[in-house]
Design a protein around this motif. Structure first.
Motif, PDB file in Angstrom:
ATOM      1  N   GLY A 157       0.782  -1.228   0.000  1.00  0.00           N
ATOM      2  CA  GLY A 157       0.000   0.000   0.000  1.00  0.00           C
ATOM      3  C   GLY A 157       0.809   1.270   0.000  1.00  0.00           C
ATOM      4  O   GLY A 157       1.947   1.316   0.467  1.00  0.00           O
ATOM      5  N   THR A 158       0.181   2.324  -0.533  1.00  0.00           N
ATOM      6  CA  THR A 158       0.772   3.655  -0.596  1.00  0.00           C
ATOM      7  C   THR A 158      -0.265   4.685  -0.192  1.00  0.00           C
ATOM      8  O   THR A 158      -1.391   4.674  -0.701  1.00  0.00           O
ATOM      9  N   TYR A 159       0.109   5.569   0.726  1.00  0.00           N
ATOM     10  CA  TYR A 159      -0.673   6.775   0.989  1.00  0.00           C
ATOM     11  C   TYR A 159       0.226   7.975   0.728  1.00  0.00           C
ATOM     12  O   TYR A 159       1.390   7.993   1.158  1.00  0.00           O
ATOM     13  N   VAL A 160      -0.301   8.970   0.009  1.00  0.00           N
ATOM     14  CA  VAL A 160       0.476  10.170  -0.287  1.00  0.00           C
ATOM     15  C   VAL A 160      -0.351  11.407   0.042  1.00  0.00           C
ATOM     16  O   VAL A 160      -1.511  11.520  -0.372  1.00  0.00           O
ATOM     17  N   ALA A 161       0.254  12.321   0.805  1.00  0.00           N
ATOM     18  CA  ALA A 161      -0.290  13.668   1.007  1.00  0.00           C
ATOM     19  C   ALA A 161       0.523  14.588   0.102  1.00  0.00           C
ATOM     20  O   ALA A 161       1.710  14.822   0.352  1.00  0.00           O
ATOM     21  N   THR A 193     -12.294  15.678  -8.335  1.00  0.00           N
ATOM     22  CA  THR A 193     -13.434  14.990  -7.737  1.00  0.00           C
ATOM     23  C   THR A 193     -12.956  13.902  -6.782  1.00  0.00           C
ATOM     24  O   THR A 193     -12.239  12.978  -7.178  1.00  0.00           O
ATOM     25  N   GLU A 194     -13.348  14.015  -5.515  1.00  0.00           N
ATOM     26  CA  GLU A 194     -12.942  13.047  -4.515  1.00  0.00           C
ATOM     27  C   GLU A 194     -13.623  11.706  -4.761  1.00  0.00           C
ATOM     28  O   GLU A 194     -14.743  11.636  -5.256  1.00  0.00           O
ATOM     29  N   PHE A 195     -12.921  10.626  -4.391  1.00  0.00           N
ATOM     30  CA  PHE A 195     -13.504   9.286  -4.432  1.00  0.00           C
ATOM     31  C   PHE A 195     -12.775   8.402  -3.435  1.00  0.00           C
ATOM     32  O   PHE A 195     -11.611   8.632  -3.106  1.00  0.00           O
ATOM     33  N   SER A 196     -13.476   7.401  -2.915  1.00  0.00           N
ATOM     34  CA  SER A 196     -12.885   6.476  -1.950  1.00  0.00           C
ATOM     35  C   SER A 196     -13.499   5.104  -2.161  1.00  0.00           C
ATOM     36  O   SER A 196     -14.716   4.925  -2.025  1.00  0.00           O
ATOM     37  N   THR A 197     -12.673   4.124  -2.532  1.00  0.00           N
ATOM     38  CA  THR A 197     -13.125   2.766  -2.835  1.00  0.00           C
ATOM     39  C   THR A 197     -12.315   1.779  -1.996  1.00  0.00           C
ATOM     40  O   THR A 197     -11.362   2.165  -1.317  1.00  0.00           O
ATOM     41  N   PRO A 198     -12.650   0.482  -2.020  1.00  0.00           N
ATOM     42  CA  PRO A 198     -11.954  -0.461  -1.141  1.00  0.00           C
ATOM     43  C   PRO A 198     -10.443  -0.494  -1.295  1.00  0.00           C
ATOM     44  O   PRO A 198      -9.726  -0.677  -0.297  1.00  0.00           O
ATOM     45  N   TYR A 199      -9.925  -0.308  -2.526  1.00  0.00           N
ATOM     46  CA  TYR A 199      -8.496  -0.475  -2.743  1.00  0.00           C
ATOM     47  C   TYR A 199      -7.769   0.808  -3.140  1.00  0.00           C
ATOM     48  O   TYR A 199      -6.544   0.854  -3.050  1.00  0.00           O
ATOM     49  N   LEU A 200      -8.476   1.816  -3.597  1.00  0.00           N
ATOM     50  CA  LEU A 200      -7.795   3.029  -4.045  1.00  0.00           C
ATOM     51  C   LEU A 200      -8.738   4.221  -3.995  1.00  0.00           C
ATOM     52  O   LEU A 200      -9.960   4.082  -4.033  1.00  0.00           O
ATOM     53  N   GLY A 201      -8.126   5.417  -3.877  1.00  0.00           N
ATOM     54  CA  GLY A 201      -8.977   6.593  -3.804  1.00  0.00           C
ATOM     55  C   GLY A 201      -8.187   7.878  -3.650  1.00  0.00           C
ATOM     56  O   GLY A 201      -6.990   7.883  -3.367  1.00  0.00           O
ATOM     57  N   MET A 202      -8.896   8.979  -3.852  1.00  0.00           N
ATOM     58  CA  MET A 202      -8.422  10.320  -3.531  1.00  0.00           C
ATOM     59  C   MET A 202      -9.513  10.962  -2.674  1.00  0.00           C
ATOM     60  O   MET A 202     -10.330  11.742  -3.163  1.00  0.00           O
ATOM     61  N   ARG A 209      -3.485   3.876  -2.472  1.00  0.00           N
ATOM     62  CA  ARG A 209      -3.690   2.660  -3.248  1.00  0.00           C
ATOM     63  C   ARG A 209      -3.210   1.490  -2.401  1.00  0.00           C
ATOM     64  O   ARG A 209      -2.063   1.474  -1.949  1.00  0.00           O
ATOM     65  N   PHE A 210      -4.098   0.528  -2.179  1.00  0.00           N
ATOM     66  CA  PHE A 210      -3.765  -0.643  -1.390  1.00  0.00           C
ATOM     67  C   PHE A 210      -3.706  -1.866  -2.295  1.00  0.00           C
ATOM     68  O   PHE A 210      -4.701  -2.241  -2.924  1.00  0.00           O
ATOM     69  N   HIS A 211      -2.533  -2.479  -2.360  1.00  0.00           N
ATOM     70  CA  HIS A 211      -2.294  -3.633  -3.232  1.00  0.00           C
ATOM     71  C   HIS A 211      -2.698  -4.920  -2.515  1.00  0.00           C
ATOM     72  O   HIS A 211      -1.859  -5.805  -2.309  1.00  0.00           O
ATOM     73  N   LEU A 212      -3.941  -5.032  -2.142  1.00  0.00           N
ATOM     74  CA  LEU A 212      -4.385  -6.238  -1.443  1.00  0.00           C
ATOM     75  C   LEU A 212      -4.640  -7.396  -2.405  1.00  0.00           C
ATOM     76  O   LEU A 212      -4.154  -8.501  -2.165  1.00  0.00           O
ATOM     77  N   PRO A 213      -5.355  -7.192  -3.514  1.00  0.00           N
ATOM     78  CA  PRO A 213      -5.489  -8.290  -4.472  1.00  0.00           C
ATOM     79  C   PRO A 213      -4.303  -8.381  -5.428  1.00  0.00           C
ATOM     80  O   PRO A 213      -4.189  -9.367  -6.164  1.00  0.00           O
ATOM     81  N   ASP A 214      -3.414  -7.370  -5.429  1.00  0.00           N
ATOM     82  CA  ASP A 214      -2.299  -7.339  -6.383  1.00  0.00           C
ATOM     83  C   ASP A 214      -0.996  -6.911  -5.711  1.00  0.00           C
ATOM     84  O   ASP A 214      -0.372  -5.938  -6.120  1.00  0.00           O
ATOM     85  N   PRO A 215      -0.549  -7.618  -4.663  1.00  0.00           N
ATOM     86  CA  PRO A 215       0.678  -7.211  -3.968  1.00  0.00           C
ATOM     87  C   PRO A 215       1.885  -7.282  -4.894  1.00  0.00           C
ATOM     88  O   PRO A 215       1.939  -8.106  -5.808  1.00  0.00           O
ATOM     89  N   ILE A 216       2.854  -6.387  -4.646  1.00  0.00           N
ATOM     90  CA  ILE A 216       4.106  -6.382  -5.391  1.00  0.00           C
ATOM     91  C   ILE A 216       5.087  -7.252  -4.611  1.00  0.00           C
ATOM     92  O   ILE A 216       5.606  -6.842  -3.569  1.00  0.00           O
ATOM     93  N   ARG A 217       5.374  -8.444  -5.124  1.00  0.00           N
ATOM     94  CA  ARG A 217       6.197  -9.400  -4.391  1.00  0.00           C
ATOM     95  C   ARG A 217       7.657  -9.283  -4.812  1.00  0.00           C
ATOM     96  O   ARG A 217       7.965  -9.094  -5.993  1.00  0.00           O
ATOM     97  N   PHE A 218       8.550  -9.378  -3.844  1.00  0.00           N
ATOM     98  CA  PHE A 218       9.979  -9.312  -4.118  1.00  0.00           C
ATOM     99  C   PHE A 218      10.693 -10.386  -3.287  1.00  0.00           C
ATOM    100  O   PHE A 218      10.221 -10.778  -2.219  1.00  0.00           O
ATOM    101  N   LYS A 219      11.815 -10.847  -3.808  1.00  0.00           N
ATOM    102  CA  LYS A 219      12.580 -11.899  -3.144  1.00  0.00           C
ATOM    103  C   LYS A 219      13.819 -11.367  -2.443  1.00  0.00           C
ATOM    104  O   LYS A 219      14.240 -11.902  -1.424  1.00  0.00           O
ATOM    105  N   GLU A 220      14.438 -10.314  -3.020  1.00  0.00           N
ATOM    106  CA  GLU A 220      15.711  -9.834  -2.494  1.00  0.00           C
ATOM    107  C   GLU A 220      15.637  -8.407  -1.967  1.00  0.00           C
ATOM    108  O   GLU A 220      16.115  -8.114  -0.877  1.00  0.00           O
ATOM    109  N   ARG A 221      15.036  -7.510  -2.743  1.00  0.00           N
ATOM    110  CA  ARG A 221      14.979  -6.103  -2.317  1.00  0.00           C
ATOM    111  C   ARG A 221      13.900  -5.379  -3.116  1.00  0.00           C
ATOM    112  O   ARG A 221      13.433  -5.871  -4.146  1.00  0.00           O
TER     113      ARG A 221
END
Length: 356
Positions: A210-214, A265-274, A294-306
């Motif tokens: 997940g990412t939150y940005v102000a 236009t503001e919006f807020s949904t289960p996985y992403l929003g402004m 943006r929350f990567h719950l159904p689509d996580p970014i997987r990494f093995k080393e870094r």
């Protein structure tokens, strides 16, 4: 959280449900509502013990309070917290797993709950919900094997009152359960022709969730052309995952601009929003400010080393050319790792946490 092979809410599980609050600081069975001293003692003076004597805690200037210190193995499933809006950026939330001295989570309270600008906005996502008027909720899975410790530091020069509840269970944790991490960074302003780092110094295996940005805009015109890039494992100069624009990454399109709804236009949904757009008011609010997740719950970014993640601050200039921006960007990156703490703790400074 999936307990072994259990997959449904109807399945029985061999765990014990507990809850910590100012009314039961230890979470032990039968210890709730037994306080005789607390922030509600005066209001309960005619009623006595058991009648909301200790609904909150007071944290002195520069002090750090322990919200929860849990021994054993289990999983935190829900946190509810609220405090005065003036303190959302002045309180630092930290989480420590399995006795590690370094925090895995270290971020201002407001940013952890997708509320970085010190103003209320409704958030309707799966892992984070912010409800009127400043009711912070999170449902991130936070498993631990030996100990879980949550603290809040008051960086303000006045006492702060905090209301909270930490819900969790005790029991065996699945073998491959990873630890929740959150890193906070701020570029204010971003150096010209550079990128804002969302995440760095992380070694795997793990997955980004997940990412939150102000985002505070310091120039006129459109500001969201920048790409979000994920440098996975052996990536060096160029990433494996490269988006097409800032509003695209957060699930929007065409500048988030709906003309008949007044533009942004503001919006807020289960996985992403402004969920938050702070518009200039012609007086004291001179700059546009945005809150996006943006929350990567159904689509996580997987990494093995870094893993390294960054975003460009890019707008438009005359002649249809891109314009590198020097905006005010504060971000919280959420990820899971098999390690109890990350290589690079990011300690928020007092100046960084000022809303300006």
């Amino acid at each position: 959280m999936t307990l072994g092979n259990l997959t449904g809410i109807s399945a029985l599980a061999d765990v014990e449900t507990r809850s910590i609050s100012a009314e039961n600081p230890t979470g032990e069975p039968g210890q709730g509502g037994r306080r005789t001293e607390g922030t509600g003692a005066h209001a309960a003076r005619d009623l006595g013990q058991g009648w909301k004597v200790s609904p909150s805690i007071e944290i002195g200037p520069g002090e750090t309070a322990t919200l929860a210190d849990i021994a054993g193995s289990g999983c935190i499933t829900h946190i509810w917290l609220t405090t005065h809006v003036d303190y959302w950026r002045r309180l630092v939330l930290r989480a420590f797993w399995d006795g590690d001295d370094a925090p895995a989570v270290e971020t201002p309270v407001g940013d952890f709950f997708c509320s970085g600008w010190g103003k209320f906005a409704q958030v309707n996502s799966l892992p984070v919900a912010v409800n009127p008027n400043g009711g912070f909720n999170c449902y991130w899975e936070m498993p631990f094997n030996q100990q879980a410790k949550l603290t809040i530091e008051n960086t303000h020069d006045e006492p702060v009152v905090v209301y909270f509840q930490v819900d969790y269970w005790l029991g065996a944790v699945p073998d491959k359960a990873a630890y929740l991490h959150a890193q906070w960074r701020r570029s204010n302003p971003l150096e010209a022709k550079t990128v804002h780092t969302l995440l760095d110094g992380v070694e795997g295996p793990g997955h980004y969730v997940g990412t939150y940005v102000a985002w505070g805009v310091n120039s006129t015109g459109w500001w969201g052309e920048g790409e979000v890039k994920f440098y996975v494992d052996g990536d060096d100069e160029f990433p494996t995952i490269c988006g097409t624009g800032t509003e695209d990454y957060f699930g929007g399109a065409w500048n988030f601009d709906v003309p008949h709804l007044g533009g942004y236009t503001e919006f807020s949904t289960p996985y992403l929003g402004m969920p938050q757009v702070i518009r200039p008011d012609g007086q004291y609010q001179s700059q546009q400010r945005f809150g996006m997740y943006r929350f990567h719950l159904p689509d996580p970014i997987r990494f093995k080393e870094r893993l390294r993640v960054d975003v460009q601050a890019l707008g438009w200039r005359s002649g249809g050319r891109y314009l590198p921006l020097q905006d005010d960007i504060a971000s919280t990156a959420f990820f899971y790792s098999g390690k109890t703490s990350t290589n690079r703790p990011v300690t928020p400074s007092h100046d960084d946490m000022e809303i300006c």
